[in-house]
Design a protein around this motif. Structure first.
Motif, PDB file in Angstrom:
ATOM      1  N   MET A 189      49.385  35.469  40.027  1.00 56.10           N
ATOM      2  CA  MET A 189      49.864  36.897  39.599  1.00 56.10           C
ATOM      3  C   MET A 189      49.657  37.353  38.143  1.00 56.10           C
ATOM      4  O   MET A 189      49.576  38.875  37.980  1.00 56.10           O
ATOM      5  CB  MET A 189      50.870  35.297  38.284  1.00 56.10           C
ATOM      6  N   TYR A 190      47.939  36.800  37.791  1.00 59.30           N
ATOM      7  CA  TYR A 190      47.131  37.518  37.048  1.00 59.30           C
ATOM      8  C   TYR A 190      46.001  38.065  38.005  1.00 59.30           C
ATOM      9  O   TYR A 190      46.247  39.260  37.542  1.00 59.30           O
ATOM     10  CB  TYR A 190      46.221  36.150  36.478  1.00 59.30           C
ATOM     11  N   GLY A 191      45.600  38.167  39.306  1.00 57.18           N
ATOM     12  CA  GLY A 191      45.074  38.679  40.098  1.00 57.18           C
ATOM     13  C   GLY A 191      46.494  40.166  40.524  1.00 57.18           C
ATOM     14  O   GLY A 191      45.348  41.240  40.180  1.00 57.18           O
ATOM     15  N   GLY A 192      47.050  39.600  41.059  1.00 55.23           N
ATOM     16  CA  GLY A 192      48.443  40.835  40.864  1.00 55.23           C
ATOM     17  C   GLY A 192      48.729  42.117  40.142  1.00 55.23           C
ATOM     18  O   GLY A 192      48.497  42.844  40.443  1.00 55.23           O
ATOM     19  N   GLY A 193      48.512  41.259  39.151  1.00 52.29           N
ATOM     20  CA  GLY A 193      49.119  41.813  37.790  1.00 52.29           C
ATOM     21  C   GLY A 193      47.760  42.954  37.788  1.00 52.29           C
ATOM     22  O   GLY A 193      48.063  43.953  37.198  1.00 52.29           O
ATOM     23  N   ILE A 194      46.941  42.451  37.546  1.00 49.04           N
ATOM     24  CA  ILE A 194      45.911  43.525  37.843  1.00 49.04           C
ATOM     25  C   ILE A 194      45.185  44.218  38.658  1.00 49.04           C
ATOM     26  O   ILE A 194      45.424  45.691  38.381  1.00 49.04           O
ATOM     27  CB  ILE A 194      44.187  42.584  37.659  1.00 49.04           C
ATOM     28  N   LEU A 195      45.469  44.105  39.360  1.00 51.31           N
ATOM     29  CA  LEU A 195      45.960  45.299  40.703  1.00 51.31           C
ATOM     30  C   LEU A 195      47.001  45.925  40.457  1.00 51.31           C
ATOM     31  O   LEU A 195      46.709  47.323  40.697  1.00 51.31           O
ATOM     32  CB  LEU A 195      45.997  44.525  42.456  1.00 51.31           C
ATOM     33  N   LEU A 196      48.217  45.833  39.981  1.00 52.70           N
ATOM     34  CA  LEU A 196      49.138  46.849  39.940  1.00 52.70           C
ATOM     35  C   LEU A 196      48.335  47.769  38.528  1.00 52.70           C
ATOM     36  O   LEU A 196      48.667  48.593  38.787  1.00 52.70           O
ATOM     37  CB  LEU A 196      50.193  45.752  39.410  1.00 52.70           C
TER      38      LEU A 196
END
Length: 306
Positions: A188-195
């Protein structure tokens, strides 16, 4: 159970390089595709863990989840997704196979841990096998973007190696939490930063994401690639060591070759077959001690007195 889960993880990850390439070639924005993939996969898994009462929302407030997500998800896949716009999936598989060697390098040079010679030998043999396996199929057009893409993948593998080693410490610190919940939180954290990165660097085109190729690639990567594959990876790190599950990077080209031969009747040359055998030999050497623990020799029955 370890061997079964390892085999499933390798089979899943062996198909993800191609799935990523299909989505990007269909016009899906790379950072948005990676971000939505990991954020949604992590969100579904985390909510499921909370519903099963095996995790609490307070886990999302721990800085370790953000650090792991920054390394394992954001650092690894922002570079890979961007690079696959300019690098073939075969070349990406070769460059990604440096991951296990980078883990050993960090353990030796940074953490000052003693590394067994056979682990290093196994990594070198496995990497040589990947080159033999994939290089005859790789079409390389040397350009500035190709060089930048290759360098990006290597940088991503450095993030991957750091994240794999750090996640082992995180798992020990949060030993009361399920590895599935820990993996979901970091995704979730990694995906959020990617977004967030996508918001500032890409033009979002909804029509590109709605094509059958892009939508099918994204759905496969969310459910199979992330929810299944990455959960098994995190579980294997918890049960073994960071190097063992990372050897999927050597097996993924072997799996891709086998699927190509089976589904598309693609020709397998002697060089490619030798590469597959060399790769598997390297993996066995790396994990010789682990395999001995998993398959202990049966003690000889005492001889009957005559």
């Amino acid at each position: 159970m370890v061997i079964i889960n390892y085999a499933i993880m390798c089979l899943v990850f062996g198909t993800t390089f191609l799935a990523i390439k299909i989505g990007i070639d269909a016009g899906a924005p790379p950072f948005f595709s990676a971000g939505i993939r990991f954020f949604l996969a992590g969100l579904v898994l985390f909510l499921w863990m909370v519903w099963k009462k095996r995790a609490s929302f307070s886990l999302l407030l721990q800085k370790e989840m953000a650090i792991t997500g920054l390394c394992l998800t954001f650092g690894t896949f922002s570079t890979l997704y961007w690079a696959e716009q300019h690098v073939t999936s075969g070349a990406a598989a070769i460059l990604s196979a440096t991951g296990p060697m980078m883990i050993l390098l960090i353990q030796t040079a940074v953490l000052r841990e003693k590394i067994h010679g056979k682990a290093l030998l196994g990594c070198l043999i496995g990497f040589a096998g990947v080159i033999l396996l994939v290089f005859p199929q790789v079409s390389i057009t040397v350009s500035l973007l190709w060089l930048m893409g290759s360098a990006a993948i290597l940088l991503g593998e450095l993030f991957y190696a750091s994240g794999a080693l750090y996640s082992k410490k995180v798992i020990r610190r949060f030993s009361d939490a399920s590895p599935i919940a820990l993996n979901a939180a970091q995704m979730m954290y990694g995906g959020g930063i990617l977004l967030v990165l996508s918001l500032f660097t890409e033009e979002f085109r909804p029509e590109a994401m709605l094509t059958p190729a892009a939508a099918g690639s994204l759905l496969y990567l969310i459910v199979i690639g992330s929810m299944v594959g990455h959960t098994l990876f995190y579980w294997l790190v918890a049960k073994t060591n960071p190097v063992f599950p990372s050897t999927w990077l050597y097996l993924s080209p072997v799996i891709a070759m086998g699927l190509g031969s089976w589904l598309y009747q693609e020709h397998i040359s002697w060089v490619m077959a030798a590469g597959a055998l060399t790769t598997i030999t390297g993996i066995v050497i790396i994990n010789l001690d682990s395999l001995r623990q998993l398959f202990p020799r049966q003690r000889k029955a005492p001889e009957l007195a005559g």
